[in-house]
Scaffold this motif. Structure first.
Motif, PDB file in Angstrom:
ATOM      1  N   GLY A 188      21.888 -26.121 -33.260  1.00 41.72           N
ATOM      2  CA  GLY A 188      23.512 -25.436 -33.539  1.00 41.72           C
ATOM      3  C   GLY A 188      24.350 -26.484 -32.761  1.00 41.72           C
ATOM      4  O   GLY A 188      25.240 -26.597 -32.873  1.00 41.72           O
ATOM      5  N   PHE A 189      24.091 -27.395 -31.475  1.00 42.60           N
ATOM      6  CA  PHE A 189      24.533 -27.641 -30.673  1.00 42.60           C
ATOM      7  C   PHE A 189      24.497 -29.273 -31.597  1.00 42.60           C
ATOM      8  O   PHE A 189      25.601 -29.650 -31.547  1.00 42.60           O
ATOM      9  N   VAL A 190      23.821 -29.620 -32.238  1.00 39.76           N
ATOM     10  CA  VAL A 190      23.940 -30.645 -33.055  1.00 39.76           C
ATOM     11  C   VAL A 190      25.340 -30.657 -34.580  1.00 39.76           C
ATOM     12  O   VAL A 190      25.576 -31.186 -34.230  1.00 39.76           O
ATOM     13  N   THR A 191      24.586 -29.426 -35.005  1.00 39.02           N
ATOM     14  CA  THR A 191      25.577 -29.140 -35.795  1.00 39.02           C
ATOM     15  C   THR A 191      27.615 -28.855 -35.220  1.00 39.02           C
ATOM     16  O   THR A 191      28.159 -29.619 -35.997  1.00 39.02           O
ATOM     17  N   ALA A 192      27.203 -28.058 -34.333  1.00 44.56           N
ATOM     18  CA  ALA A 192      28.708 -27.993 -33.563  1.00 44.56           C
ATOM     19  C   ALA A 192      29.605 -29.359 -32.916  1.00 44.56           C
ATOM     20  O   ALA A 192      30.782 -29.288 -33.061  1.00 44.56           O
ATOM     21  N   ALA A 193      28.242 -29.776 -32.779  1.00 45.53           N
ATOM     22  CA  ALA A 193      29.268 -31.343 -31.985  1.00 45.53           C
ATOM     23  C   ALA A 193      30.032 -32.350 -33.344  1.00 45.53           C
ATOM     24  O   ALA A 193      30.201 -32.590 -33.198  1.00 45.53           O
ATOM     25  N   SER A 244      32.446 -35.329 -23.540  1.00 43.11           N
ATOM     26  CA  SER A 244      33.796 -36.100 -23.546  1.00 43.11           C
ATOM     27  C   SER A 244      33.691 -36.506 -25.514  1.00 43.11           C
ATOM     28  O   SER A 244      34.977 -35.861 -25.232  1.00 43.11           O
ATOM     29  N   LEU A 245      32.969 -37.058 -25.820  1.00 51.77           N
ATOM     30  CA  LEU A 245      32.726 -37.688 -27.142  1.00 51.77           C
ATOM     31  C   LEU A 245      33.114 -36.012 -28.484  1.00 51.77           C
ATOM     32  O   LEU A 245      34.001 -35.768 -29.233  1.00 51.77           O
ATOM     33  N   ILE A 246      32.271 -35.455 -27.585  1.00 53.25           N
ATOM     34  CA  ILE A 246      32.630 -33.529 -28.509  1.00 53.25           C
ATOM     35  C   ILE A 246      33.776 -32.532 -28.308  1.00 53.25           C
ATOM     36  O   ILE A 246      34.083 -32.897 -29.476  1.00 53.25           O
ATOM     37  N   ALA A 247      34.231 -33.150 -26.795  1.00 49.75           N
ATOM     38  CA  ALA A 247      34.944 -32.195 -27.076  1.00 49.75           C
ATOM     39  C   ALA A 247      36.506 -33.311 -27.542  1.00 49.75           C
ATOM     40  O   ALA A 247      37.659 -32.534 -28.184  1.00 49.75           O
TER      41      ALA A 247
END
Lengths: 290, 66
Positions: A74-79, B54-57
């Motif tokens: 989920g983390f990888v997909t959402a990111a 920060s990149l994800i945000a």
């Protein structure tokens, strides 16, 4: 430290890390109360703690193995997508949000605070404070229960009116993460403050415990892994320490299973009263050198 | 507006990555327990994680076309 003492400390660490009663407080107080002579400044003590933490983190990873796979996916997909669409994705981002303040405060404050307060007397005092904190969390929770579901009779029905971990707000997740800094004070429990924070944020008891355990895993694991090179220092009895770490992991696994079952209808109060009684008894024993 | 926030977060990510590198090389000695250590791995890991966060945000903040 003898082999028996190492095993005892492993059992103690594993059991108290997840119960809301402060593992650090117990590991500071109990050796002093038992008049054990090993020094926590000994160069082999840090590797010992590292292995115990890895044992505890390993137990949590085993317990939540399916959930962690879903969280990482989920983390990888959402990111990558830049949007949250599923519950595991939301939980993954909540855990990241909660881990960041804990990580920042841990890196910059933990050693300073621990070295300031690493006395059994102080730990016993903070254990009493931890007890009152747990009772306070439950007092506030009972008021929330009166407001949200005054007609409900059974505990199960009361709990049903509160939320699952995935429904917590991001601000609440960050605040709960930051609350973990309180646990740098020996005697204040990491799981106690995070479960209490979860309750104040409107989670069911069992969900607050689940969120607390999931939130603890990356922090405990990272703290252990960073110190792994210290295990290869000369004079470290790796075999004995690994045995203690395995015992710590088994105790942590059993504790987590017990607590998740207990919190279906149980509250924090018994642990609050235990902390007050144990802290007071420890102060008496330490003062009068019994 | 959202794209400006995304750009600001990318700049922040780069700053965190640079700080992580400086801590790893032992150049930066701010708020470290052992100022004689060659590498401050814990601090470097923390700032690397902050850079990724920060990149994800930034990815969450940018305007979506779909």
């Amino acid at each position: 430290m003898t082999f028996a003492q190492a095993l005892f400390m492993g059992l103690l660490q594993g059991a108290t890390e997840l119960f809301p009663v402060s593992s650090l407080g117990h590991s500071v107080i109990i050796p002093s109360v038992l008049h054990w002579q090993f020094k926590q400044s000994d160069p082999t003590f840090v590797p010992f703690l590292v292995l115990l933490h890895l044992g505890t983190a390993g137990a949590l990873l085993v317990l939540y193995r399916q959930e962690w796979i879903a969280i990482i996916r989920g983390f990888v997909t959402a990111a990558m997508r830049g949007r949250i669409t599923t519950e595991p994705e939301r939980l993954a981002m909540l855990l990241l949000t909660g881990t960041i303040p804990a990580g920042i405060l841990g890196v910059f404050l933990e050693n300073r605070i621990k070295s300031l307060f690493a006395s059994p007397y102080v730990a016993a005092g903070f254990l009493i404070v931890n007890g009152f904190l747990l009772l306070g969390f439950e007092l506030l929770r009972r008021r929330a229960e009166q407001r949200t579901s005054p007609q409900v009779k059974t505990r199960a029905e009361q709990e049903e009116s509160f939320a699952a971990a995935e429904r917590i707000s991001f601000r609440a997740a960050a605040l709960i993460g930051a609350c973990q800094a309180l646990a740098f004070l020996p005697g204040i429990s990491r799981s106690g403050v995070t479960i209490g924070g979860g309750l104040l944020a409107g989670l069911r008891h069992q969900e607050a415990a689940r969120f607390s355990f999931l939130l603890a895993t990356p922090v405990i694991l990272a703290a252990g892994l960073v110190e792994v090179p210290q295990l290869f220092a000369t004079g470290v009895p790796v075999g004995e320490y690994v045995a203690a770490a395995i015992l710590s992991g088994v105790a942590a696994y059993a504790s987590a299973r017990f607590l998740l079952r207990y919190f279906r209808s149980g509250r924090l109060d018994p642990y609050g009263w235990y902390c007050i009684a144990a802290g007071a008894a420890s102060l008496v024993l330490l003062t009068f050198r019994v | 507006m959202r794209d400006r926030l995304a750009v600001a977060l990318v700049i922040l990510a780069v700053a965190f990555a640079v700080i992580a590198g400086l801590y790893y090389e032992g150049v930066l000695q701010i708020a470290v327990s052992d100022s004689h250590a060659a590498h401050h791995i814990t601090h470097a890991i923390l700032f690397a994680v902050l850079a990724v966060a920060s990149l994800i945000a930034a990815n969450f903040a940018r305007e979506k076309t779909v």
